[in-house]
Design an enzyme around this catalytic site. Structure first.
Site, PDB file in Angstrom:
ATOM      1  N   TYR A  73       6.234 -11.818   4.746  1.00 15.60           N
ATOM      2  CA  TYR A  73       5.028 -11.412   4.027  1.00 15.60           C
ATOM      3  C   TYR A  73       4.705 -12.463   2.981  1.00 15.60           C
ATOM      4  O   TYR A  73       5.400 -12.582   1.965  1.00 15.60           O
ATOM      5  CB  TYR A  73       5.286 -10.042   3.393  1.00 15.60           C
ATOM      6  CG  TYR A  73       4.103  -9.333   2.789  1.00 15.60           C
ATOM      7  CD1 TYR A  73       2.806  -9.833   2.858  1.00 15.60           C
ATOM      8  CD2 TYR A  73       4.285  -8.116   2.133  1.00 15.60           C
ATOM      9  CE1 TYR A  73       1.744  -9.157   2.299  1.00 15.60           C
ATOM     10  CE2 TYR A  73       3.227  -7.423   1.569  1.00 15.60           C
ATOM     11  CZ  TYR A  73       1.959  -7.954   1.643  1.00 15.60           C
ATOM     12  OH  TYR A  73       0.914  -7.269   1.079  1.00 15.60           O
ATOM     13  N   VAL A  91      -2.833  -6.351   9.640  1.00 16.35           N
ATOM     14  CA  VAL A  91      -2.184  -5.231   8.947  1.00 16.35           C
ATOM     15  C   VAL A  91      -3.168  -4.815   7.868  1.00 16.35           C
ATOM     16  O   VAL A  91      -3.329  -5.498   6.861  1.00 16.35           O
ATOM     17  CB  VAL A  91      -0.834  -5.632   8.339  1.00 16.35           C
ATOM     18  CG1 VAL A  91      -0.231  -4.445   7.587  1.00 16.35           C
ATOM     19  CG2 VAL A  91       0.131  -6.121   9.409  1.00 16.35           C
ATOM     20  N   THR A 123       0.825  -1.206   0.000  1.00 19.73           N
ATOM     21  CA  THR A 123       0.000   0.000   0.000  1.00 19.73           C
ATOM     22  C   THR A 123       0.854   1.248   0.000  1.00 19.73           C
ATOM     23  O   THR A 123       0.438   2.294  -0.516  1.00 19.73           O
ATOM     24  CB  THR A 123      -0.926  -0.012   1.227  1.00 19.73           C
ATOM     25  OG1 THR A 123      -1.686  -1.225   1.234  1.00 19.73           O
ATOM     26  CG2 THR A 123      -1.880   1.171   1.217  1.00 19.73           C
ATOM     27  N   LYS A 165       2.823 -11.838   7.930  1.00 22.47           N
ATOM     28  CA  LYS A 165       1.668 -11.124   7.378  1.00 22.47           C
ATOM     29  C   LYS A 165       1.052 -12.055   6.349  1.00 22.47           C
ATOM     30  O   LYS A 165       1.669 -12.367   5.329  1.00 22.47           O
ATOM     31  CB  LYS A 165       2.063  -9.793   6.744  1.00 22.47           C
ATOM     32  CG  LYS A 165       0.849  -9.045   6.175  1.00 22.47           C
ATOM     33  CD  LYS A 165       1.230  -7.746   5.482  1.00 22.47           C
ATOM     34  CE  LYS A 165      -0.022  -7.110   4.859  1.00 22.47           C
ATOM     35  NZ  LYS A 165       0.311  -5.902   4.062  1.00 22.47           N
TER      36      LYS A 165
END
Length: 320
Positions: free
Chosen positions: A156, A224, A68, A184
């Site tokens: 991630y 998150v 993001t 994540k």
């Protein structure tokens, strides 16, 4: 494990088997956008104002320079400057996790060391993309990064973007490293997630907003969230209701979020584009996206605003 700037809370909740729920970076994390000026430069002041708003409205962790945050199109210097500026704005109130993952192990190590120097508390390290390394190479990549600095890592797992899954067995092996602390999770593999949760003490963070309650209910640490850029208190209220034993309310709040989640995250545009469009319409720091991304059109922005206003019409609905 302790963070450099804020002590980690490792006993905030118990899992269904009464083990402590590890929360090395907090529970309620926002995947913060990277604000730019009208000319496309890093907007340091805007980043500080946005970070302060997010923290004051319930976030206890910020993830900088992630998906993001447009990490593929920000420079190494901008990434470090962003960490420094946000740390100055939020002090030791929250944890800062810096995205440092790239397709190049050496470059990832360089970014990890720079983030540590700039004041990050942890690192978000995505699986190397495009080259699609096999699992043994992937494991070696993460271990090299973990050995290169003193910060805890969140791995991630987002195969839809990277092309490579961090397989559950690989995560179990990596959990043995003292600085590999979290995941994540954007794998969309509930069985795999539960396998790792049952076999390790890794802290899992839901990386997909529609899965916040589902993963938290089986022992995840928190989330998150991209949507948290515009409604920082939304999913915090979900967690708070669940922790208070009001699972019905937690489910209700999660369902109420879905129209905005779907429009921001699953309507054909990247979350960065929709988030910046909505923040800009709300007169909050955002600025343009960087190419190859393109801004949302007026019709999309109007739908985003209308859906946001419907969700927040009764502010009390977001209070646990």
């Amino acid at each position: 494990m302790e963070l450099r700037h804020r002590a980690a809370d490792t006993t905030s909740m118990t899992t269904i088997d009464d083990r402590p729920r590890p929360t090395p970076f907090g529970r309620a994390l926002c995947a913060m956008i990277t604000p730019f000026t009208g000319t496309g430069a890093l907007d340091v002041d805007g980043a500080q104002r946005l970070a302060d708003r997010l923290v004051s409205r319930g976030c206890d962790g910020l993830v900088l320079s992630g998906t993001t945050g447009e990490s593929p199109t920000t420079t190494d210097a901008e990434k470090a400057a962003l960490v420094t500026a946000v740390r100055e704005a939020v002090g030791d109130r929250v944890s800062l996790v810096a995205g440092v993952g790239t397709a190049d192990t050496r470059h990832t190590v360089e970014l990890a060391r720079a983030a540590e120097k700039a004041g990050a508390d942890g690192l978000l390290v995505v699986a190397p993309y495009y080259s699609r390394p096999p699992q043994d190479a992937l494991e070696a990549h993460f271990l090299e990064v973990a050995d290169a600095c003193g910060l805890p890592l969140a791995l991630y797992d987002i195969p839809g973007r990277t092309g490579t899954r961090i397989e559950p067995d690989t995560l179990v092996r990596l959990a043995g490293h003292p600085r590999i602390a979290a995941v994540k999770d954007c794998s969309y593999d509930l069985l795999g997630t539960q396998k790792v949760l049952s076999r390790t003490d890794l802290a899992y963070y839901a990386g997909c907003d529609e899965q916040v309650l589902a993963l938290y209910s089986i022992g995840a640490a928190g989330y998150v969230s991209t949507v948290a850029n515009v409604v920082p208190d939304l999913f915090r209220a979900v967690l708070d209701a669940f922790d208070a034993g009001d699972t019905g309310r937690a489910a209700l709040l999660q369902r109420r979020a879905i129209p905005l989640v779907e429009l921001m995250m699953a309507a054909g545009l990247p979350g960065t584009v929709t988030t910046k469009a909505l923040l800009g319409a709300l007169d909050l720091p955002a600025g343009p996206v960087r190419a190859p991304l393109r801004p949302a059109d007026r019709e999309t922005t109007d739908r985003l605003v209308a859906t946001y206003e419907e969700l927040t019409a009764d502010a009390g609905q977001l209070q646990a």
